[in-house]
Design an enzyme around this catalytic site. Sequence first.
Site, PDB file in Angstrom:
ATOM      1  N   LYS A   1     -47.376  10.847  -4.426  1.00  0.00           N
ATOM      2  CA  LYS A   1     -47.556   9.315  -4.821  1.00  0.00           C
ATOM      3  C   LYS A   1     -48.828   8.926  -3.998  1.00  0.00           C
ATOM      4  O   LYS A   1     -49.502   7.833  -4.580  1.00  0.00           O
ATOM      5  CB  LYS A   1     -46.404   8.509  -4.440  1.00  0.00           C
TER       6      LYS A   1
ATOM      7  N   ASP B   1     -39.305   2.126  -4.972  1.00  0.00           N
ATOM      8  CA  ASP B   1     -38.285   2.987  -4.319  1.00  0.00           C
ATOM      9  C   ASP B   1     -38.618   3.564  -2.832  1.00  0.00           C
ATOM     10  O   ASP B   1     -38.023   3.859  -1.915  1.00  0.00           O
ATOM     11  CB  ASP B   1     -37.774   4.172  -4.956  1.00  0.00           C
TER      12      ASP B   1
HETATM   13  C1  LIG Z   1     -40.855  12.169  -4.590  1.00  0.00           C
HETATM   14  C2  LIG Z   1     -40.931  11.703  -5.837  1.00  0.00           C
HETATM   15  N1  LIG Z   1     -40.893  12.731  -6.975  1.00  0.00           N
HETATM   16  C3  LIG Z   1     -40.961  12.350  -8.052  1.00  0.00           C
HETATM   17  C4  LIG Z   1     -40.797  11.111  -8.678  1.00  0.00           C
HETATM   18  C5  LIG Z   1     -40.575  10.934 -10.033  1.00  0.00           C
HETATM   19  O1  LIG Z   1     -41.795  10.410 -10.472  1.00  0.00           O
HETATM   20  P1  LIG Z   1     -41.872   9.428 -11.879  1.00  0.00           P
HETATM   21  O2  LIG Z   1     -41.149   8.179 -11.483  1.00  0.00           O
HETATM   22  O3  LIG Z   1     -43.382   9.447 -12.337  1.00  0.00           O
HETATM   23  O4  LIG Z   1     -41.062  10.537 -12.898  1.00  0.00           O
HETATM   24  C6  LIG Z   1     -40.872  10.168  -7.527  1.00  0.00           C
HETATM   25  C7  LIG Z   1     -41.009   8.747  -8.052  1.00  0.00           C
HETATM   26  O5  LIG Z   1     -40.885   7.891  -7.462  1.00  0.00           O
HETATM   27  C8  LIG Z   1     -41.002  10.241  -6.256  1.00  0.00           C
HETATM   28  O6  LIG Z   1     -41.057   9.523  -5.472  1.00  0.00           O
END
Ligand SMILES: Cc1ncc(COP(=O)(O)O)c(C=O)c1O
Length: 394
Positions: free
Chosen positions: A80, A128
């Site tokens: 992120k 989150d």
């Molecule tokens: C560690 C992690 N992996 C995967 C995701 C999923 O990403 P997306 O919401 O773009 O599908 C998130 C989203 O917050 C994340 O924090």
Amino acid sequence: MLSNFETATVAHTKGPRLSGQAAESVINSKDFDAARVEITAWPGYAPTPLVELGNLAAKLSVGNVQYKHEGPRFGLGSFKALGGSYAAFRVLQRELSKAQGYTVPLAEISDEKFSDFASRTTVVSATDGNHGRALAWGAQRLGMPCRIYIHAEVAEERAEAIRSFGAEVIRVDGDYDASLAMTRAEAAANNWFIVSDTSWPGYTDTPRDVMAGYGVMVHEINQELECAPTHVFLQAGVGGLAAAVTAALRQHWGADSPRVIIVEPDLAPCLMASAKAGKLTVAPIFNETLMAGLSCGEPSQIAWEILAEEVSDFMTIPESLVAPAVRLMAKPIDGDPALEVGESAIAGLAGLICAATQSGLRDKVGLDESSRVLLIGSEGVTDRSSFNEMTAAA
Ligand SMILES: Cc1ncc(COP(=O)(O)O)c(C=O)c1O
């Protein structure tokens, strides 16, 4: 060691695989290139490791498994870091350009002469944890005020990490959707700029910038691979990560692009619900998953446009696989490297192991001994106490 995965109840649905151009028209190579040029020039930039899990591949009877480990990304703990921070830069660029009457280049937006303007340009988001941390980090570097709305279940450790980048953290009663509603209401009332990782009708520019930032990962992967993977298992919340990776792979590898398999928690299956309905569909969250980053009830509109055209398979996995998968990475099979990863990082891995070891599924997703599998390990440990509990268990 893999028995939990062999017997887990896993749902599987074929993707609609609409033919089309969304992987180029929704986000194009210029978007990805611009983000890459900017982000790779930031202090502290270094590609994250692409780790070969050779012994796991042998156990699963597939050709190879490559795991892109995003834990070290900019010292922020997840992929992120590439998205929210870059999107904050783009908000300031857009607003400055409007005020100045010309396109201010990204390279100039942090000039001293614009610092007063930046200090009056507030960015806000619901999160989150990981996205909020990335946005706070970007905003701090530009001198922009930042407000991050978190829901009741977000671990205090994650809130503290966001505060450490100078952002104000507002805890909202209820779930992620409640925190998003509060963000939207307060932004509208105060003329603040929402930097969201999800898109909705009429709000697509910033989420596209977020996704463009994620493309850096794929560029790094492509530099290291001699040939295209055959399969990519991608965990999804709103789908932005999956759509960005899918589009960037398609743009690079064309017809050789891998088969895309989306993996969601069975407590948050909004993309599988959309695949079944043949259109973007909300799947309300009744219980929070341990995979906090994937706990999303509504897909991102622009992400869904890409995924609807590109994804072959949608899977959901149960909560019972989270701890075994985190443990498997921390205490791996034989000689594979040990990696400390978070709960949201392992959904793709868990999906792969189930698909490879459950006979009906193996055929459905077309895995065999020559398969070259790519996984995106989207985070390192972001909640140490949860990680310690999971890895301490037998
Ligand atoms: C560690 C992690 N992996 C995967 C995701 C999923 O990403 P997306 O919401 O773009 O599908 C998130 C989203 O917050 C994340 O924090």
